[in-house]
Design an enzyme around this catalytic site. Structure first.
Site, PDB file in Angstrom:
ATOM      1  N   GLN A  21       0.819  -1.293  -0.069  1.00  0.00           N
ATOM      2  CA  GLN A  21       0.132  -0.013   0.032  1.00  0.00           C
ATOM      3  C   GLN A  21       0.918   1.195  -0.024  1.00  0.00           C
ATOM      4  OE1 GLN A  21      -3.547  -0.937   0.357  1.00  0.00           O
ATOM      5  NE2 GLN A  21      -3.905   0.666  -0.597  1.00  0.00           N
ATOM      6  N   LYS A  41       1.699   1.686  -3.612  1.00  0.00           N
ATOM      7  CA  LYS A  41       0.458   2.217  -4.416  1.00  0.00           C
ATOM      8  C   LYS A  41      -0.166   3.546  -4.235  1.00  0.00           C
ATOM      9  CE  LYS A  41      -2.636  -1.023  -3.844  1.00  0.00           C
ATOM     10  NZ  LYS A  41      -3.824  -1.903  -3.145  1.00  0.00           N
ATOM     11  N   LYS A  83      -2.599  -1.014   6.599  1.00  0.00           N
ATOM     12  CA  LYS A  83      -3.535  -2.204   6.395  1.00  0.00           C
ATOM     13  C   LYS A  83      -4.024  -2.694   7.933  1.00  0.00           C
ATOM     14  CE  LYS A  83      -5.484  -4.300   2.823  1.00  0.00           C
ATOM     15  NZ  LYS A  83      -5.664  -3.783   1.489  1.00  0.00           N
ATOM     16  N   GLY A 141     -12.314  -0.675   3.092  1.00  0.00           N
ATOM     17  CA  GLY A 141     -12.803  -2.001   2.753  1.00  0.00           C
ATOM     18  C   GLY A 141     -11.354  -2.871   2.108  1.00  0.00           C
ATOM     19  N   ASP A 142     -11.690  -4.081   2.382  1.00  0.00           N
ATOM     20  CA  ASP A 142     -10.859  -5.099   1.414  1.00  0.00           C
ATOM     21  C   ASP A 142     -11.444  -6.397   1.402  1.00  0.00           C
ATOM     22  OD1 ASP A 142      -7.953  -5.050   0.178  1.00  0.00           O
ATOM     23  OD2 ASP A 142      -8.311  -7.158   1.379  1.00  0.00           O
ATOM     24  N   THR A 169     -12.239   0.382  -8.019  1.00  0.00           N
ATOM     25  CA  THR A 169     -10.869  -0.669  -8.108  1.00  0.00           C
ATOM     26  C   THR A 169     -11.126  -1.338  -9.555  1.00  0.00           C
ATOM     27  OG1 THR A 169     -11.084  -0.852  -5.832  1.00  0.00           O
ATOM     28  CG2 THR A 169      -9.549  -2.145  -6.953  1.00  0.00           C
ATOM     29  N   SER A 205     -10.707   6.551  -2.746  1.00  0.00           N
ATOM     30  CA  SER A 205     -10.833   6.834  -1.395  1.00  0.00           C
ATOM     31  C   SER A 205     -10.030   8.243  -0.987  1.00  0.00           C
ATOM     32  CB  SER A 205     -10.060   5.649  -0.523  1.00  0.00           C
ATOM     33  OG  SER A 205     -10.783   4.759  -0.438  1.00  0.00           O
TER      34      SER A 205
HETATM   35  P1  NDP Z   1     -14.463  -9.382  -1.925  1.00  0.00           P
HETATM   36  O1  NDP Z   1     -14.549  -9.769  -0.513  1.00  0.00           O
HETATM   37  O2  NDP Z   1     -15.333  -8.373  -2.055  1.00  0.00           O
HETATM   38  O3  NDP Z   1     -14.221 -10.574  -2.748  1.00  0.00           O
HETATM   39  C1  NDP Z   1     -13.566 -11.531  -2.838  1.00  0.00           C
HETATM   40  C2  NDP Z   1     -13.483 -12.416  -3.858  1.00  0.00           C
HETATM   41  O4  NDP Z   1     -12.338 -13.260  -3.907  1.00  0.00           O
HETATM   42  C3  NDP Z   1     -14.551 -13.461  -3.717  1.00  0.00           C
HETATM   43  O5  NDP Z   1     -15.428 -13.603  -4.448  1.00  0.00           O
HETATM   44  C4  NDP Z   1     -13.733 -14.502  -2.828  1.00  0.00           C
HETATM   45  O6  NDP Z   1     -14.779 -15.770  -2.681  1.00  0.00           O
HETATM   46  C5  NDP Z   1     -12.539 -14.746  -3.187  1.00  0.00           C
HETATM   47  N1  NDP Z   1     -11.624 -14.827  -2.385  1.00  0.00           N
HETATM   48  C6  NDP Z   1     -11.256 -14.562  -1.271  1.00  0.00           C
HETATM   49  N2  NDP Z   1     -10.420 -15.004  -0.727  1.00  0.00           N
HETATM   50  C7  NDP Z   1     -10.021 -15.903  -1.484  1.00  0.00           C
HETATM   51  C8  NDP Z   1      -9.163 -17.067  -1.391  1.00  0.00           C
HETATM   52  N3  NDP Z   1      -8.422 -17.284  -0.351  1.00  0.00           N
HETATM   53  N4  NDP Z   1      -9.190 -17.907  -2.286  1.00  0.00           N
HETATM   54  C9  NDP Z   1      -9.955 -17.939  -3.530  1.00  0.00           C
HETATM   55  N5  NDP Z   1     -10.837 -17.063  -3.483  1.00  0.00           N
HETATM   56  C10 NDP Z   1     -10.841 -16.113  -2.793  1.00  0.00           C
HETATM   57  O7  NDP Z   1     -13.141  -8.548  -1.907  1.00  0.00           O
HETATM   58  P2  NDP Z   1     -12.456  -7.542  -2.943  1.00  0.00           P
HETATM   59  O8  NDP Z   1     -13.029  -7.750  -4.078  1.00  0.00           O
HETATM   60  O9  NDP Z   1     -12.600  -6.100  -2.221  1.00  0.00           O
HETATM   61  O10 NDP Z   1     -11.019  -7.856  -2.969  1.00  0.00           O
HETATM   62  C11 NDP Z   1     -10.381  -8.898  -3.904  1.00  0.00           C
HETATM   63  C12 NDP Z   1      -8.894  -8.481  -4.041  1.00  0.00           C
HETATM   64  O11 NDP Z   1      -8.793  -7.073  -4.540  1.00  0.00           O
HETATM   65  C13 NDP Z   1      -8.164  -8.667  -2.729  1.00  0.00           C
HETATM   66  O12 NDP Z   1      -6.804  -9.010  -3.244  1.00  0.00           O
HETATM   67  C14 NDP Z   1      -7.938  -7.312  -2.319  1.00  0.00           C
HETATM   68  O13 NDP Z   1      -7.009  -6.882  -1.552  1.00  0.00           O
HETATM   69  C15 NDP Z   1      -7.865  -6.435  -3.756  1.00  0.00           C
HETATM   70  N6  NDP Z   1      -8.076  -4.980  -3.562  1.00  0.00           N
HETATM   71  C16 NDP Z   1      -9.289  -4.651  -3.213  1.00  0.00           C
HETATM   72  C17 NDP Z   1      -9.843  -3.318  -3.365  1.00  0.00           C
HETATM   73  C18 NDP Z   1     -11.148  -2.835  -2.994  1.00  0.00           C
HETATM   74  O14 NDP Z   1     -11.360  -1.642  -3.167  1.00  0.00           O
HETATM   75  N7  NDP Z   1     -11.941  -3.482  -2.540  1.00  0.00           N
HETATM   76  C19 NDP Z   1      -8.660  -2.310  -3.848  1.00  0.00           C
HETATM   77  C20 NDP Z   1      -7.460  -2.717  -4.291  1.00  0.00           C
HETATM   78  C21 NDP Z   1      -7.411  -4.113  -4.082  1.00  0.00           C
HETATM   79  P3  NDP Z   1     -15.458 -16.243  -1.397  1.00  0.00           P
HETATM   80  O15 NDP Z   1     -16.751 -15.293  -1.450  1.00  0.00           O
HETATM   81  O16 NDP Z   1     -15.756 -17.763  -1.644  1.00  0.00           O
HETATM   82  O17 NDP Z   1     -14.425 -15.901  -0.354  1.00  0.00           O
HETATM   83  O1  2IT Z   2      -5.742  -2.704  -1.506  1.00  0.00           O
HETATM   84  C1  2IT Z   2      -6.378  -1.496  -1.491  1.00  0.00           C
HETATM   85  O2  2IT Z   2      -5.890  -0.722  -2.169  1.00  0.00           O
HETATM   86  C2  2IT Z   2      -7.803  -1.490  -0.614  1.00  0.00           C
HETATM   87  N1  2IT Z   2      -8.201  -2.332  -0.110  1.00  0.00           N
HETATM   88  C3  2IT Z   2      -8.285  -0.107  -0.651  1.00  0.00           C
HETATM   89  C4  2IT Z   2      -7.901   0.898   0.523  1.00  0.00           C
HETATM   90  C5  2IT Z   2      -8.388   1.983   0.417  1.00  0.00           C
HETATM   91  O3  2IT Z   2      -8.147   2.592   1.377  1.00  0.00           O
HETATM   92  O4  2IT Z   2      -9.395   2.431  -0.044  1.00  0.00           O
END
Ligand code: NDP
Ligand code: 2IT
Length: 478
Positions: free
Chosen positions: A140, A143, A155, A194-195, A239, A409
Site C-alpha cells: 500500500q 501504491k 492495512k 474495505g478489502d 478498483t 478513497s
Molecule cells: P471481496 O470480499 O468483495 O471479494 C473477494 C472475492 O475473492 C470473492 O469472490 C472471494 O470468494 C474470493 N476469495 C477471497 N479469498 C479467497 C481465497 N483465499 N481463495 C480464493 N478466492 C478467494 O473482496 P474484494 O473484491 O474487495 O478484494 C479482492 C482483491 O482485490 C483482494 O486481493 C483485495 O486486497 C484487492 N483489492 C481490493 C480493493 C477494494 O477496493 N476492495 C482495492 C484494491 C485491491 P468467497 O466469497 O468464496 O470468499
Molecule cells: O488494497 C487496497 O488498495 C484497498 N483495499 C483499498 C484501500 C482504501 O483505502 O481504499
C-alpha cells in the site's frame, strides 16, 4: 551472490490451499546491501512468508535506483521502509447468535506515513495474520504514492470470517472491533476502508460504532461510506473500473483496445464485479468468474443481465457462484482448475494473493493472452510474473493496476474535507486521469532505467522514490 527465492507459492480457488511454502532450490542474484536487508527481514520474522515475497519483489527492482543514488543506503531507507512505524494488535470479543462469547484477533499495521496519513483497507478473512497484513501494508505504501495523492500506507483487519454469519453477528463483531480501533485512527492519522470481507455493510457498522464511541463524525475517518453519509460516488466501482482503465492504457501502447476482447476474471466480489461491468461498457466479452469454492465458464458471455444476477447473489443473498449454472444453462461450473486454463485475450486476477501459479501463467501465455491486470493484491507468484514478462505480455502489477480503489478513497477524503461532493461523472473523470497518470509514470520510469515495458519495475521505483525522498527530507527519526 546466491539468494533464496520464494517460488511455488501456489494458491487456487480453494482457500485452504493458501498455505504457501518456500522453495529454496531456485536462486537469484542481489546486491549485497539489498541482500542483507532482506536477510534480516527473514531472520526476524521467519514465518511471515507473504511479507518476504512482497518485500523481495520490491527490493529486487530497486537495485538500479539504490546503485545510482547512494543516499538511500547512507540514510538506511530500505531498513526503515521495510519496518512498520507501528503495529496495533488487539482482542475482539463478540457475541454469536447462540449468545456465546467468541474471541478474534484484530490488527492495524501503520506502515509508513511519510507522505500522508496511513491509508488502506481492512480485511476480514480466516487467513488474516500479521504477515499477511504486513505484506498488504507494505504494498500500500508504493501504491498510494503512485496515485499522486497525499496518503501513507497501512492495512488492518481480523481473522474473523464473515461468511455464513448473520447480519447481527457481523454487526456485533464490527462494533467490538471499532471499540478498540477508534483510538488509533482519524482523518490526519489513519483512514481505513474495505478489502476482502469488508464492504458497504461492514463499513456502515464500523462507522456507526465510531460515532457512538467518539460522539464525532471524524470528518473522514473511514472511506467507502454510504451515499448520503459522506461516501463518494464511484468508490464501490473504483478498483474494477480503474484496473480496466490501466489495461486500456497498456493496450494503447500496442495500438490495441478493449473492444471485442475476451476476458477472464477471478473472484466475484467487489473488484471482480466492477471489472466485469467496465469491460462490458467497453465492448469486451467476459467468459469466467469464480469464488473460493470454484469457477464458472460461460462461453456465451456474462452479459449485463447475468452480471446483475451475480451482484444480487453475492451482495444481497451472499450465495455461492455455483448457483449461476442453475440459472444460466449456457455455463459450466468446476471445482478443479481455474479460469486461467481458458483461451482469453485479457486476464484479471481479482480474488486474492498467489492465485495465479507458474503453470497457470504458462497456460495463459500458450493460449495467447495479451494483457494481465492485477485487480487483487499480489495475485501472481514471482515465477508467473517472470513468465508473463519473458513472453512480452502487457503485465499490470497490482500496485499500479488496482490503485483506483484507494485513489477514489483519496477523493472521498478530499470531498469530506470540503464538505461537498462531486458528481459521478466528475469522480469517474478524476479516476481515469489518475490511472492514466499512474500508467505514464510506471511506463516512463521503466524506460528511464532501461526496462521499457516492465511495469513491475516502473511502478516499484516510481512509488518508492517519492516516499524515500520524503523520509530523507524529514530526518531519520520520522
Ligand atoms: P471481496 O470480499 O468483495 O471479494 C473477494 C472475492 O475473492 C470473492 O469472490 C472471494 O470468494 C474470493 N476469495 C477471497 N479469498 C479467497 C481465497 N483465499 N481463495 C480464493 N478466492 C478467494 O473482496 P474484494 O473484491 O474487495 O478484494 C479482492 C482483491 O482485490 C483482494 O486481493 C483485495 O486486497 C484487492 N483489492 C481490493 C480493493 C477494494 O477496493 N476492495 C482495492 C484494491 C485491491 P468467497 O466469497 O468464496 O470468499
Ligand atoms: O488494497 C487496497 O488498495 C484497498 N483495499 C483499498 C484501500 C482504501 O483505502 O481504499
Amino acid at each position: 551472490m546466491r539468494y533464496p527465492h520464494p517460488i511455488h507459492l501456489y494458491v487456487t480457488c480453494n482457500a485452504e490451499r493458501l498455505a504457501s511454502s518456500l522453495d529454496f532450490s531456485e536462486v537469484i542474484s542481489l546486491d549485497s546491501y539489498i541482500e542483507s536487508v532482506y536477510n534480516k527481514l527473514v531472520e526476524k520474522d521467519p514465518e511471515q512468508k507473504v511479507f518476504h515475497q512482497a518485500a523481495l519483489e520490491v527490493l529486487e527492482t530497486l537495485e538500479p535506483a539504490i546503485n545510482k543514488y547512494p543516499i538511500y543506503k547512507e540514510k538506511a531507507v530500505l531498513e526503515r521502509i521495510t519496518e512498520p512505524e507501528r503495529v496495533i494488535m488487539f482482542r475482539v470479543p463478540w457475541v454469536d447468535k447462540d449468545g456465546k462469547i467468541q474471541v478474534n484477533r484484530g490488527f492495524r499495521v501503520q506502515f509508513n506515513s511519510a507522505i500522508g496519513p496511513y491509508k488502506g483497507g481492512l480485511r476480514f478473512h480466516p487467513t488474516v495474520n500479521l504477515g499477511v497484513l504486513k505484506f498488504l501494508g507494505f504494498e500500500q505504501i508504493f501504491k498510494n504514492s503512485l496515485t499522486g495523492l497525499p496518503m501513507g500506507g497501512g492495512k488492518g483487519g481480523s481473522d474473523f470470517d464473515p461468511k455464513g454469519k448473520t447480519d447481527e453477528e457481523v454487526r456485533n463483531f464490527c462494533y467490538s472491533f471499532m471499540l478498540e480501533l477508534y483510538r488509533h485512527i482519524g482523518q490526519f492519522i489513519d483512514v481505513p476502508a474495505g478489502d476482502i470481507g469488508v464492504g458497504g455493510r461492514e463499513i456502515g457498522y464500523l462507522y456507526g460504532a465510531y460515532r457512538k464511541a467518539t460522539n464525532n463524525h471524524g470528518t473522514c475517518v473511514l472511506t467507502g461510506k454510504g451515499q448520503g453519509w459522506g461516501g463518494s460516488l464511484i468508490r464501490p466501482e473504483a478498483t474494477g473500473y480503474g484496473c480496466v482503465y490501466f489495461v486500456e492504457e497498456m493496450l494503447k501502447t500496442r495500438k490495441e483496445d478493449i473492444k471485442g476482447k475476451v476476458a477472464c476474471i477471478s473472484g466475484s466480489g467487489n473488484v471482480a464485479q466492477y471489472t466485469a461491468e467496465k469491460l462490458l461498457d467497453l465492448g469486451a466479452k467476459v467468459i469466467a468468474m469464480s469464488d473460493s469454492s470454484g469457477w464458472i465458464h460461460d462461453p456465451e458471455g456474462i452479459d449485463r443481465e447475468k452480471l446483475a444476477w451475480i451482484m444480487e447473489l453475492k451482495n444481497v443473498r451472499r450465495g455461492r457462484i455455483k448457483e449461476y449454472v442453475e440459472q444460466f444453462k449456457s455455463a459450466t461450473y468446476s471445482t478443479s482448475g481455474s479460469p486461467w486454463q481458458l483461451k482469453c485475450d485479457l486476464a484479471f486476477p481479482s480474488a486474492t494473493q498467489n492465485e495465479v501459479d507458474a503453470n497457470e501463467a504458462k497456460a495463459l501465455v500458450d493460449n495467447g493472452v495479451i494483457a494481465v491486470g492485477e485487480g487483487a493484491n499480489m495475485p501472481t507468484v514471482p515465477e508467473g510474473i517472470e513468465i508473463f514478462l519473458e513472453h512480452n505480455v502487457l503485465f499490470g502489477p497490482a500496485k499500479a493496476a488496482n490503485a483506483g480503489g484507494v485513489s477514489v478513497s483519496g477523493l472521498e477524503m478530499a470531498q469530506n474535507s470540503m464538505r461537498y461532493f462531486w458528481t459521478r461523472e466528475e469522480v469517474d473523470r478524476r479516476l481515469n486521469e489518475i490511472m492514466v497518470n499512474i500508467h505514464k509514470s510506471a511506463y516512463e520510469t521503466a524506460e528511464h532505467f532501461g526496462k521499457k515495458g516492465n511495469y513491475v519495475f516502473g511502478a516499484n521505483i516510481a512509488g518508492f522514490l517519492k516516499v524515500a525522498n520524503a523520509m530523507i527530507t524529514q530526518g531519520f527519526f520520522a
